[in-house]
Motif scaffolding. Structure first.
Motif, PDB file in Angstrom:
ATOM      1  N   TRP A  20       0.840  -1.203   0.000  1.00  0.00           N
ATOM      2  CA  TRP A  20       0.000   0.000   0.000  1.00  0.00           C
ATOM      3  C   TRP A  20       0.868   1.243   0.000  1.00  0.00           C
ATOM      4  O   TRP A  20       2.061   1.190   0.306  1.00  0.00           O
ATOM      5  CB  TRP A  20      -0.974   0.007   1.166  1.00  0.00           C
ATOM      6  CG  TRP A  20      -0.413   0.054   2.554  1.00  0.00           C
ATOM      7  CD1 TRP A  20       0.152  -0.971   3.258  1.00  0.00           C
ATOM      8  CD2 TRP A  20      -0.397   1.193   3.437  1.00  0.00           C
ATOM      9  NE1 TRP A  20       0.527  -0.561   4.509  1.00  0.00           N
ATOM     10  CE2 TRP A  20       0.191   0.761   4.657  1.00  0.00           C
ATOM     11  CE3 TRP A  20      -0.816   2.509   3.317  1.00  0.00           C
ATOM     12  CZ2 TRP A  20       0.363   1.619   5.743  1.00  0.00           C
ATOM     13  CZ3 TRP A  20      -0.655   3.360   4.401  1.00  0.00           C
ATOM     14  CH2 TRP A  20      -0.067   2.913   5.595  1.00  0.00           C
ATOM     15  N   ALA A  22       1.279   5.344   1.157  1.00  0.00           N
ATOM     16  CA  ALA A  22       0.885   6.362   2.129  1.00  0.00           C
ATOM     17  C   ALA A  22       0.961   7.742   1.501  1.00  0.00           C
ATOM     18  O   ALA A  22       1.722   7.978   0.566  1.00  0.00           O
ATOM     19  CB  ALA A  22       1.792   6.295   3.349  1.00  0.00           C
ATOM     20  N   ASP A 221      -0.960   4.698  11.374  1.00  0.00           N
ATOM     21  CA  ASP A 221      -0.614   4.688   9.954  1.00  0.00           C
ATOM     22  C   ASP A 221      -1.838   4.583   9.053  1.00  0.00           C
ATOM     23  O   ASP A 221      -1.789   4.966   7.880  1.00  0.00           O
ATOM     24  CB  ASP A 221       0.398   3.571   9.642  1.00  0.00           C
ATOM     25  CG  ASP A 221      -0.111   2.179   9.975  1.00  0.00           C
ATOM     26  OD1 ASP A 221      -1.199   2.060  10.584  1.00  0.00           O
ATOM     27  OD2 ASP A 221       0.583   1.203   9.623  1.00  0.00           O
ATOM     28  N   PHE A 222      -2.957   4.100   9.583  1.00  0.00           N
ATOM     29  CA  PHE A 222      -4.171   3.966   8.772  1.00  0.00           C
ATOM     30  C   PHE A 222      -4.671   5.326   8.278  1.00  0.00           C
ATOM     31  O   PHE A 222      -5.249   5.425   7.188  1.00  0.00           O
ATOM     32  CB  PHE A 222      -5.268   3.258   9.578  1.00  0.00           C
ATOM     33  CG  PHE A 222      -6.509   2.937   8.787  1.00  0.00           C
ATOM     34  CD1 PHE A 222      -6.507   1.956   7.806  1.00  0.00           C
ATOM     35  CD2 PHE A 222      -7.690   3.623   9.020  1.00  0.00           C
ATOM     36  CE1 PHE A 222      -7.652   1.658   7.083  1.00  0.00           C
ATOM     37  CE2 PHE A 222      -8.848   3.332   8.306  1.00  0.00           C
ATOM     38  CZ  PHE A 222      -8.826   2.347   7.331  1.00  0.00           C
ATOM     39  N   HIS A 224      -2.974   7.606   7.106  1.00  0.00           N
ATOM     40  CA  HIS A 224      -2.148   8.010   5.959  1.00  0.00           C
ATOM     41  C   HIS A 224      -2.463   7.184   4.711  1.00  0.00           C
ATOM     42  O   HIS A 224      -1.832   7.390   3.675  1.00  0.00           O
ATOM     43  CB  HIS A 224      -0.660   7.833   6.292  1.00  0.00           C
ATOM     44  CG  HIS A 224      -0.164   8.727   7.382  1.00  0.00           C
ATOM     45  ND1 HIS A 224       0.607   9.836   7.146  1.00  0.00           N
ATOM     46  CD2 HIS A 224      -0.339   8.662   8.736  1.00  0.00           C
ATOM     47  CE1 HIS A 224       0.898  10.417   8.299  1.00  0.00           C
ATOM     48  NE2 HIS A 224       0.347   9.720   9.286  1.00  0.00           N
ATOM     49  N   TYR A 225      -3.421   6.266   4.794  1.00  0.00           N
ATOM     50  CA  TYR A 225      -3.684   5.339   3.680  1.00  0.00           C
ATOM     51  C   TYR A 225      -4.099   6.090   2.414  1.00  0.00           C
ATOM     52  O   TYR A 225      -4.956   6.978   2.456  1.00  0.00           O
ATOM     53  CB  TYR A 225      -4.778   4.338   4.073  1.00  0.00           C
ATOM     54  CG  TYR A 225      -5.227   3.437   2.951  1.00  0.00           C
ATOM     55  CD1 TYR A 225      -4.527   2.284   2.631  1.00  0.00           C
ATOM     56  CD2 TYR A 225      -6.359   3.755   2.198  1.00  0.00           C
ATOM     57  CE1 TYR A 225      -4.935   1.455   1.597  1.00  0.00           C
ATOM     58  CE2 TYR A 225      -6.772   2.935   1.168  1.00  0.00           C
ATOM     59  CZ  TYR A 225      -6.059   1.789   0.867  1.00  0.00           C
ATOM     60  OH  TYR A 225      -6.467   0.970  -0.171  1.00  0.00           O
ATOM     61  N   SER A 226      -3.482   5.696   1.291  1.00  0.00           N
ATOM     62  CA  SER A 226      -3.817   6.289  -0.002  1.00  0.00           C
ATOM     63  C   SER A 226      -4.418   5.270  -0.954  1.00  0.00           C
ATOM     64  O   SER A 226      -5.471   5.511  -1.537  1.00  0.00           O
ATOM     65  CB  SER A 226      -2.575   6.904  -0.641  1.00  0.00           C
ATOM     66  OG  SER A 226      -2.861   7.426  -1.921  1.00  0.00           O
ATOM     67  N   SER A 227      -3.745   4.122  -1.126  1.00  0.00           N
ATOM     68  CA  SER A 227      -4.231   3.093  -2.044  1.00  0.00           C
ATOM     69  C   SER A 227      -3.487   1.797  -1.759  1.00  0.00           C
ATOM     70  O   SER A 227      -2.505   1.774  -0.999  1.00  0.00           O
ATOM     71  CB  SER A 227      -4.023   3.517  -3.502  1.00  0.00           C
ATOM     72  OG  SER A 227      -2.642   3.673  -3.777  1.00  0.00           O
ATOM     73  N   TYR A 230      -3.971  -2.325   2.591  1.00  0.00           N
ATOM     74  CA  TYR A 230      -3.414  -1.872   3.859  1.00  0.00           C
ATOM     75  C   TYR A 230      -3.026  -3.050   4.742  1.00  0.00           C
ATOM     76  O   TYR A 230      -3.791  -4.005   4.921  1.00  0.00           O
ATOM     77  CB  TYR A 230      -4.416  -0.993   4.602  1.00  0.00           C
ATOM     78  CG  TYR A 230      -4.006  -0.675   6.019  1.00  0.00           C
ATOM     79  CD1 TYR A 230      -3.094   0.337   6.283  1.00  0.00           C
ATOM     80  CD2 TYR A 230      -4.503  -1.424   7.088  1.00  0.00           C
ATOM     81  CE1 TYR A 230      -2.692   0.610   7.584  1.00  0.00           C
ATOM     82  CE2 TYR A 230      -4.110  -1.158   8.390  1.00  0.00           C
ATOM     83  CZ  TYR A 230      -3.198  -0.142   8.635  1.00  0.00           C
ATOM     84  OH  TYR A 230      -2.794   0.117   9.922  1.00  0.00           O
ATOM     85  N   GLY A 266      -8.043   7.942   1.417  1.00  0.00           N
ATOM     86  CA  GLY A 266      -8.026   6.650   0.756  1.00  0.00           C
ATOM     87  C   GLY A 266      -8.254   6.741  -0.732  1.00  0.00           C
ATOM     88  O   GLY A 266      -7.894   7.717  -1.392  1.00  0.00           O
ATOM     89  N   PHE A 271     -11.235   1.565   0.645  1.00  0.00           N
ATOM     90  CA  PHE A 271      -9.916   1.013   0.959  1.00  0.00           C
ATOM     91  C   PHE A 271      -9.955  -0.513   0.905  1.00  0.00           C
ATOM     92  O   PHE A 271     -11.035  -1.127   0.900  1.00  0.00           O
ATOM     93  CB  PHE A 271      -9.434   1.488   2.335  1.00  0.00           C
ATOM     94  CG  PHE A 271     -10.190   0.929   3.517  1.00  0.00           C
ATOM     95  CD1 PHE A 271      -9.686  -0.130   4.263  1.00  0.00           C
ATOM     96  CD2 PHE A 271     -11.403   1.480   3.918  1.00  0.00           C
ATOM     97  CE1 PHE A 271     -10.371  -0.632   5.373  1.00  0.00           C
ATOM     98  CE2 PHE A 271     -12.097   0.988   5.025  1.00  0.00           C
ATOM     99  CZ  PHE A 271     -11.578  -0.077   5.743  1.00  0.00           C
ATOM    100  N   ILE A 273      -8.040  -3.864   2.901  1.00  0.00           N
ATOM    101  CA  ILE A 273      -7.273  -4.213   4.092  1.00  0.00           C
ATOM    102  C   ILE A 273      -6.978  -5.708   4.060  1.00  0.00           C
ATOM    103  O   ILE A 273      -7.858  -6.523   3.745  1.00  0.00           O
ATOM    104  CB  ILE A 273      -8.023  -3.821   5.386  1.00  0.00           C
ATOM    105  CG1 ILE A 273      -7.169  -4.104   6.616  1.00  0.00           C
ATOM    106  CG2 ILE A 273      -9.384  -4.478   5.479  1.00  0.00           C
ATOM    107  CD1 ILE A 273      -7.714  -3.489   7.900  1.00  0.00           C
TER     108      ILE A 273
END
Length: 563
Positions: A20, A22, A221-222, A224-227, A230, A266, A271, A273
């Motif tokens: 993933w 960030a 850190d979740f 900061h999720y972009s793609s 995760y 996201g 998202f 996971i």
């Protein structure tokens, strides 16, 4: 505590070959307190026991027969996932996740795309007016017991002050219970709900039925999720969060979900996971089935409301679920009956010596203005503002029932046929009465009047050819007369339930009640039955609600309504 920086996180993700990406998101810039405000799961004892049991799912086990290895309800015989929403500075994620499931199930089961009110679910239910957390099983139980109204009936942001203020009890936004009149018109509920913990059963359910609500542990850190898929890399545990699970991918070894932090986070709010991450597949998932939507609006009645009246009734609403109706009695006095939301009250005599039937309008809650033509052909005015006034003479030489309407606070417009058969206009602008003003025409009935916005008036009359005619004011001057056709057998009535909507009613050639309406185009005539001995009175107390009143052949008042 040191803030987790996106640059350092990106390096760590590359070093561990994480799948993933960030980036800086609106949520990653929040303070620690604000990050925690987005989380609102209260884990049940059962969920805590599942977490402490250390249960491990076998993600390599073969799937049950007929269960797909890839599934996404955004592309499964259509898109059954509604738009991403934003819970703001409030721990209402459980209501957002559960509401999203109900919306998806309505699309899957009924083919209906709904936008439901998370505010009604979270603040108006047993949870109460607080941004504190909840659990999915309790939320779904409330959706079964009481349902939830549409977002249009109770918008999420309407539950807060403007601008929102912080509740010292929770350090989150302060929420309120807001009234939702006419709940039945938009209320959606579920027939059943349940919890699933078995891995194979979850995938089977996703395949056979639809999305579910899932809770999981959220780390720094979740945010900061972009793609990508995760997996936990680093950061402090912030709390529990609830989302809608809309699918999975065995090839990517992940669940697919819809978040409620807006589209700036996201993948436009969605998202993926990884299996086994953050107790996502440890806690029980909540299901909802058997979506019940409101019955399609229809006409109801006729309902007998008694009395012995000798004129067309006139009706108005000053607020939700309130109707006031006036008519002339056999003693030539004005009589009043009202609906208070639960029962009909009256009849109440308001006195007077009425040559005509009365008109009634309202420009504010608790305010009523009534008008009649006296035996001297002048207009008389009586009003209620906590108590009833006496009669005020307003002049004129009139030959029909008056019609009255308000387009805003402290504004009244009155219309009636004069002795010359033209339509005449009198108005109150908040400080004094203006007019009388001749608007021309040759009328064969009393006029009707409606207003669908400030500085807008629409009037309707029966012409000498028994057809319906329309003249309007849009702020710059009066139009000419527009022929709307039909056959008008008596005095018309008109009302608006919202912008650019007008409904008109009148006796037809067989003395049934006829209906014609404007909704960016004219429609009708619709025959609504009955045998009328008068023209029609009409009011509306909500969008999509109409209440019509007439004198029957037995001189009683009758009521027919659309809801």
């Amino acid at each position: 505590m040191a803030k987790l920086e996106t640059s350092a996180l990106t390096v760590a993700l590359k070093q561990t070959n994480a799948k993933w990406i960030a980036r800086d998101t609106p949520q990653s810039q929040f303070s620690d307190e604000d990050k925690s405000a987005l989380l609102g799961v209260i884990f049940t004892p059962s969920d805590i026991a599942l977490r402490e049991s250390g249960i491990k799912h076998d993600f390599s086990a073969p799937l049950p027969a007929g269960v797909a290895t890839e599934l996404d309800w955004r592309n499964n015989n259509g898109n059954h996932v509604t738009a991403v929403t934003d819970q703001k500075y409030c721990g209402s994620c459980v209501s957002f996740g559960c509401t999203a499931v109900v919306e998806s199930m309505a699309s899957i089961e009924l083919g209906q795309l709904l936008d439901l009110s998370e505010a009604d679910s979270h603040f108006n239910s047993s949870h109460g007016p607080s941004c504190a957390g909840w659990d999915t099983d309790s939320c779904m139980a409330q959706l079964q017991a009481r349902g939830e109204v549409s977002e249009g009936a109770l918008g999420y942001m309407s539950a807060f002050d403007n601008p929102p203020v912080i509740d010292p009890a929770t350090s989150l936004w302060k929420a309120y219970v807001r009234p939702t009149p006419n709940r039945a018109s938009t209320q959606v509920s579920i027939t059943s709900h349940g919890l699933i913990t078995d891995l194979a059963a979850r995938k089977q359910y996703l395949n056979d039925h639809g999305p579910m609500a899932a809770c999981f542990d959220v780390y720094d850190d979740f945010y900061h999720y972009s793609s990508g898929v995760y997996t936990y890399q680093s950061g402090t545990l912030r709390g529990g969060h609830c989302v809608e699970v809309i699918g999975y991918s065995d090839s990517e070894q992940c669940w697919i979900a819809k978040n409620s932090w807006g589209t700036g986070w996201g993948m436009a709010g969605f998202f993926k996971i990884g299996y086994g991450q953050c107790n996502f597949d440890t806690y029980a998932w909540a299901t909802a089935q058997g979506i019940i939507v409101p019955a399609a609006p229809s006409w109801h009645g006729w309902e007998g409301l008694g009395g012995t009246i000798t004129s067309k009734p006139s009706a108005v609403s000053w607020g939700a679920n309130r109707i006031d109706v006036v008519a002339r009695g056999t003693d030539s006095a004005m009589w009043h009956r009202w609906w208070d939301g639960s029962a009909w009250n009256g009849w109440e005599s308001l006195g007077g010596s009425c040559q005509s039937g009365p008109a009634i309008c309202s420009w504010g809650s608790g305010r009523l203005d009534t008008f009649v033509v006296g035996t001297d052909h002048q207009l008389y005015h009586k009003w209620f503002n906590g108590t009833w006034s006496g009669w005020e003479a307003l002049g004129g030489m009139l030959s029909s029932d008056p019609a009255a309407v308000s387009w805003g606070p402290n504004r009244i417009d009155v219309f009636a046929r004069g002795m010359d058969s033209a339509m005449w206009h009198l108005w109150w602008d908040g400080t004094h009465w203006g007019g009388w003003e001749s608007l021309g025409g040759v009328l064969d009935s009393a006029p009707a009047a409606a207003s669908w916005s400030a500085n807008r008036l629409d009037t309707f009359v029966k012409g000498t050819d028994s057809q319906l005619y329309h003249q309007w004011w849009a702020g710059a001057g009066w139009s000419g007369w527009e022929n709307l056709g039909g056959y008008v057998g008596g005095d018309p009535a008109a009302v608006s339930w919202g912008p650019n909507r007008i409904d008109i009613f009148y006796p037809g050639s067989t003395f049934a009640m006829m209906h014609k309406w404007w909704d960016n185009a004219w429609s009708g005539e619709e025959n609504l039955g009955g045998t009328l001995s008068s023209g029609v009175g009409v009011s509306s107390w909500a969008s999509g609600r109409l209440d019509c009143f007439v004198e029957g052949t037995d001189s009683s008042m009758y009521h027919k309504w659309w809801a």
